[in-house]
Design a protein around this motif. Structure first.
Motif, PDB file in Angstrom:
ATOM      1  N   ASP A  34     -19.427 -18.212  11.492  1.00 62.04           N
ATOM      2  CA  ASP A  34     -19.794 -17.485  12.929  1.00 62.04           C
ATOM      3  C   ASP A  34     -18.856 -18.292  13.977  1.00 62.04           C
ATOM      4  O   ASP A  34     -18.407 -17.508  14.854  1.00 62.04           O
ATOM      5  CB  ASP A  34     -21.277 -17.735  13.460  1.00 62.04           C
ATOM      6  CG  ASP A  34     -22.145 -16.957  12.548  1.00 62.04           C
ATOM      7  OD1 ASP A  34     -21.662 -16.056  12.225  1.00 62.04           O
ATOM      8  OD2 ASP A  34     -23.553 -17.067  12.470  1.00 62.04           O
ATOM      9  N   HIS A  35     -18.674 -19.550  13.569  1.00 65.64           N
ATOM     10  CA  HIS A  35     -17.911 -20.109  14.710  1.00 65.64           C
ATOM     11  C   HIS A  35     -16.444 -20.104  14.690  1.00 65.64           C
ATOM     12  O   HIS A  35     -15.697 -19.290  15.623  1.00 65.64           O
ATOM     13  CB  HIS A  35     -18.303 -21.786  14.729  1.00 65.64           C
ATOM     14  CG  HIS A  35     -17.238 -22.322  15.539  1.00 65.64           C
ATOM     15  ND1 HIS A  35     -17.658 -22.712  17.047  1.00 65.64           N
ATOM     16  CD2 HIS A  35     -16.235 -23.094  15.403  1.00 65.64           C
ATOM     17  CE1 HIS A  35     -16.584 -23.418  17.608  1.00 65.64           C
ATOM     18  NE2 HIS A  35     -15.729 -23.692  16.540  1.00 65.64           N
ATOM     19  N   HIS A  36     -15.788 -19.455  13.561  1.00 73.50           N
ATOM     20  CA  HIS A  36     -14.624 -19.323  13.408  1.00 73.50           C
ATOM     21  C   HIS A  36     -14.037 -17.856  13.208  1.00 73.50           C
ATOM     22  O   HIS A  36     -12.833 -17.716  13.499  1.00 73.50           O
ATOM     23  CB  HIS A  36     -14.026 -20.356  12.062  1.00 73.50           C
ATOM     24  CG  HIS A  36     -13.874 -21.571  12.513  1.00 73.50           C
ATOM     25  ND1 HIS A  36     -12.665 -22.356  12.816  1.00 73.50           N
ATOM     26  CD2 HIS A  36     -14.794 -22.681  12.125  1.00 73.50           C
ATOM     27  CE1 HIS A  36     -12.894 -23.599  12.762  1.00 73.50           C
ATOM     28  NE2 HIS A  36     -14.265 -23.894  12.525  1.00 73.50           N
ATOM     29  N   HIS A  37     -14.984 -17.016  12.755  1.00 68.63           N
ATOM     30  CA  HIS A  37     -14.648 -15.768  12.768  1.00 68.63           C
ATOM     31  C   HIS A  37     -15.433 -14.845  13.747  1.00 68.63           C
ATOM     32  O   HIS A  37     -14.872 -13.690  13.572  1.00 68.63           O
ATOM     33  CB  HIS A  37     -14.868 -15.285  11.301  1.00 68.63           C
ATOM     34  CG  HIS A  37     -13.908 -16.202  10.207  1.00 68.63           C
ATOM     35  ND1 HIS A  37     -12.492 -15.700   9.998  1.00 68.63           N
ATOM     36  CD2 HIS A  37     -14.210 -17.116   9.318  1.00 68.63           C
ATOM     37  CE1 HIS A  37     -12.260 -16.674   9.177  1.00 68.63           C
ATOM     38  NE2 HIS A  37     -13.179 -17.366   8.845  1.00 68.63           N
ATOM     39  N   GLY A  38     -16.304 -15.127  14.246  1.00 69.95           N
ATOM     40  CA  GLY A  38     -17.129 -14.276  15.039  1.00 69.95           C
ATOM     41  C   GLY A  38     -18.287 -13.858  14.107  1.00 69.95           C
ATOM     42  O   GLY A  38     -18.363 -13.677  13.043  1.00 69.95           O
ATOM     43  N   LYS A  39     -19.258 -13.400  14.977  1.00 72.00           N
ATOM     44  CA  LYS A  39     -20.523 -12.726  14.057  1.00 72.00           C
ATOM     45  C   LYS A  39     -20.194 -11.649  13.241  1.00 72.00           C
ATOM     46  O   LYS A  39     -20.709 -11.438  12.162  1.00 72.00           O
ATOM     47  CB  LYS A  39     -21.578 -12.461  15.192  1.00 72.00           C
ATOM     48  CG  LYS A  39     -22.075 -13.839  15.557  1.00 72.00           C
ATOM     49  CD  LYS A  39     -23.483 -13.477  16.434  1.00 72.00           C
ATOM     50  CE  LYS A  39     -24.050 -14.731  16.894  1.00 72.00           C
ATOM     51  NZ  LYS A  39     -24.487 -15.586  15.968  1.00 72.00           N
ATOM     52  N   SER A  40     -19.454 -10.573  13.742  1.00 74.26           N
ATOM     53  CA  SER A  40     -19.030  -9.264  13.194  1.00 74.26           C
ATOM     54  C   SER A  40     -18.220  -9.869  11.741  1.00 74.26           C
ATOM     55  O   SER A  40     -18.745  -9.146  10.643  1.00 74.26           O
ATOM     56  CB  SER A  40     -18.201  -8.320  14.028  1.00 74.26           C
ATOM     57  OG  SER A  40     -17.933  -7.316  13.347  1.00 74.26           O
ATOM     58  N   ARG A  41     -17.218 -10.435  11.964  1.00 76.13           N
ATOM     59  CA  ARG A  41     -16.606 -10.850  10.618  1.00 76.13           C
ATOM     60  C   ARG A  41     -17.118 -11.681   9.847  1.00 76.13           C
ATOM     61  O   ARG A  41     -16.867 -11.682   8.642  1.00 76.13           O
ATOM     62  CB  ARG A  41     -15.195 -11.550  11.276  1.00 76.13           C
ATOM     63  CG  ARG A  41     -14.187 -11.865   9.864  1.00 76.13           C
ATOM     64  CD  ARG A  41     -13.694 -10.883   9.048  1.00 76.13           C
ATOM     65  NE  ARG A  41     -13.014 -11.452   7.981  1.00 76.13           N
ATOM     66  CZ  ARG A  41     -12.899 -11.025   6.850  1.00 76.13           C
ATOM     67  NH1 ARG A  41     -13.442  -9.759   6.562  1.00 76.13           N
ATOM     68  NH2 ARG A  41     -12.042 -11.640   5.813  1.00 76.13           N
TER      69      ARG A  41
END
Length: 599
Positions: free
Chosen positions: A130-137
């Motif tokens: 979540d922190h490095h790619h965002g919730k969608s990715r």
């Protein structure tokens, strides 16, 4: 605990005995309640919550220290600076020669499996994504991780995850099963340091679970713990001192009592009318106890005999009763497997779980290492000659392989191998043969849930249709060099067919046609700690096949695909992943015996 009692001991003498309290196994909330400490503090030492992983971070917690704090400090200071609730006294406070802080032992189920893996490490992966790619990715990556978990090939005793991590209630069994296939599933999506953390934790869990722990084992335990604490902070430092004090845990934890809770409460609740359930559960348990006692009495009187080859559930280590227990030795074991194989040969849809392919053997036969035997009943509607079997399997070289196999079997004292002689000098077999869909391996595995003799059995399959579905061809460890140890003494292969035949000398030869795997390196992968293999092919592109005697088979092997950074296609599942991937890890975490075997 202060007045001796005269007891008649097993040696025939009468002795004065004083009873005491041994190790107290409990999950962390219960430890907090028992020892009057504050949540997030340690029940065995005075280390602060921010320094729990430091072995020198705090002196041992004792009842004497707690009593001194109560006398000298105010409740607020005790709470904030020492993590002790002065208003709560442990139930052992007035017991002679008892200190609750010395008796509290780490719980493998709640502290390691659930506490560290489920609540910390597994959530750590989600938070990192979540922190490095965002919730969608991150959601897309987790979906691919689920597909990787679902694509893990089946294996005896291995729980299936058709939806990956998507199960309704995450139980201790789910966590233990997921640990076996989790490491390759997250490879490529998280940093190498996180991978090393998971590997160190898994090695710690499997090392602490060994039935015999030596000084070398403790050194390995310290090494795994230091590597784990290098990347992640968690309180696991007291395991070695507890092992030195109370002995090897060997799987002893609260999962034993929880499994009893399932049999005594949960299952009875499900079968009740849900009205005034307590009285129904108590009455049902009373009736079951009477039935069990009657059965024992009837068997002792010779009025009732146990069904030959039957099975019953084992509750010692598995909350879902996945392990089948055999009442007798290999003869019964073979008959059970023969009946299963007979049904499977006909393609019948019988209601047997895959987990029945592994289980506990209570009687230890005279086996030094392992023993593999074919099912008693051959498969029907299969080839009966070498030529027809070669056509059926798509292996035109079967006749040549069988000739070289016979040369090696008939010349065991000869230093010349069959590869060094011309094919025309090898004996030829033209008679009939029998094909089998499975074999049974019985081996010593005391660290796994096993019988009194430490024996365990598993089925190895080579069938064109498994439960009326696709084929099921298991991988195996094949012993190739007895002078070496571990993986260096073995090779990995996949069984394509089990068969047996009688040669002209009257000797019966139980064999297996196998497809060899080659090692990708001469040592385990530095990051994963697992050996890597790939299917072996000849220069003309054909499979590198061989016929081996089943005595050379050690046991089944579990392979996990090397996914790397590739996304798993939708059409790949646990049925075909062994056919579609070209690189595999030898899964040393599939059970404790394999962990020792493939280390």
């Amino acid at each position: 605990m202060s007045t001796p009692q005269v007891m008649h001991c097993p040696d025939g003498h009468f002795c004065c005995v004083i009873f005491g309290i041994g190790p107290y196994i409990a999950d962390y909330p219960e430890q907090v309640l028992l020892s009057s400490i504050i949540q997030s503090w340690c029940g065995r030492c005075v280390a602060t919550p921010k320094n729990l992983n430091d072995p020198d971070g705090g002196a041992p917690q004792t009842q004497m220290l707690t009593d001194a704090l109560v006398e000298e400090l105010s409740p607020g200071v005790m709470w904030d600076e020492w993590g002790v609730d002065g208003n709560v006294k442990p139930f052992t406070n007035n017991f002679p020669r008892v200190d609750i802080y010395e008796l509290l032992t780490p719980n493998i189920l709640h502290q390691l499996v659930k506490g560290t893996f489920k609540d910390h490490l597994a959530e750590w992966v989600g938070k990192y994504l979540d922190h490095h790619h965002g919730k969608s990715r991150a959601k897309e990556i987790l979906a691919d991780i689920d597909r990787r978990i679902a694509a893990a090939p089946s294996f005896p005793g291995l729980q299936r995850f058709p939806n990956g991590r998507g199960f309704l209630q995450w139980t201790g069994n789910d966590s233990k099963a997921l640990m076996k296939v989790y490491l390759p599933a997250i490879e490529g999506y998280i940093p190498d340091d996180v991978m090393r953390t998971f590997r160190a934790f898994f090695e710690f869990c499997y090392t602490v679970r060994k039935d015999v722990i030596t000084e070398k084992t403790l050194a390995d335990l310290d090494d795994a713990l230091s590597r784990f604490h290098q990347y992640h902070k968690h309180s696991l430092v007291h395991y070695q001192s507890m092992i030195r004090t109370f002995g090897a845990p060997n799987g002893l934890c609260t999962s034993i009592t929880e499994s009893k809770h399932i049999k005594a409460v949960k299952q009875l609740w499900q079968h009740s009318s849900k009205y005034k359930v307590l009285s129904q559960i108590l009455l049902t348990n009373q009736c079951l106890n009477k039935l069990a006692a009657s059965r024992v009495d009837f068997e002792a009187r010779g009025m009732l005999s146990r069904p030959h080859g039957g099975t019953h559930s084992n509750d010692s280590d598995n909350e879902n009763n996945m392990e089948a227990t055999l009442p007798a030795g290999p003869s019964n074991l073979e008959e059970v497997h023969a009946n299963k194989d007979h049904n499977n040969a006909e393609g019948d849809n019988f209601n047997n779980d895959e987990d029945e392919n592994t289980g506990i053997v209570h009687e230890r036969p005279g086996l030094v290492y392992s023993d593999v035997k074919l099912a008693l009943t051959p498969a029907r509607k299969r080839a009966h000659t070498v030529l027809t079997l070669a056509v059926e399997l798509g292996a035109p070289v079967l006749s040549n392989l069988l000739q070289r196999f016979l040369f090696n079997q008939l010349n065991t004292n000869n230093t010349i191998s069959s590869v060094d002689v011309h094919l025309s000098d090898c004996p030829r077999f033209t008679g009939s043969l029998k094909v089998f869909h499975s074999a049974t391996a019985v081996f010593v595995s005391p660290s796994d849930p096993s019988g009194i003799g430490g024996m365990r059995r598993e089925q190895i399959h080579a069938t064109p249709s498994w439960h009326c579905g696709p084929g099921h061809y298991d991988c195996i460890f094949v012993s190739t060099d007895d002078t070496l140890e571990g993986m260096l003494s073995m090779e990995i292969a996949r069984v394509l067919c089990f068969f047996s035949f009688v040669f002209t000398n009257g000797q019966t030869y139980p064999c297996a046609l196998i497809h060899w795997f080659d090692r990708l390196a001469e040592e385990p992968d530095n990051l994963m700690g697992m050996w890597m293999v790939t299917p072996s092919f000849l220069d003309d592109g054909s499979k590198n096949l061989a016929v081996v005697h089943i005595d050379s088979i050690v046991r089944g092997a579990h392979l996990l695909p090397i996914f790397g950074t590739e996304v798993v296609p939708e059409h790949i599942n646990f049925h075909n992943s062994l056919d579609l991937y070209r690189g595999f890890y030898v899964n040393r975490f599939v059970d404790h015996h394999t962990f020792e075997l493939a280390s």
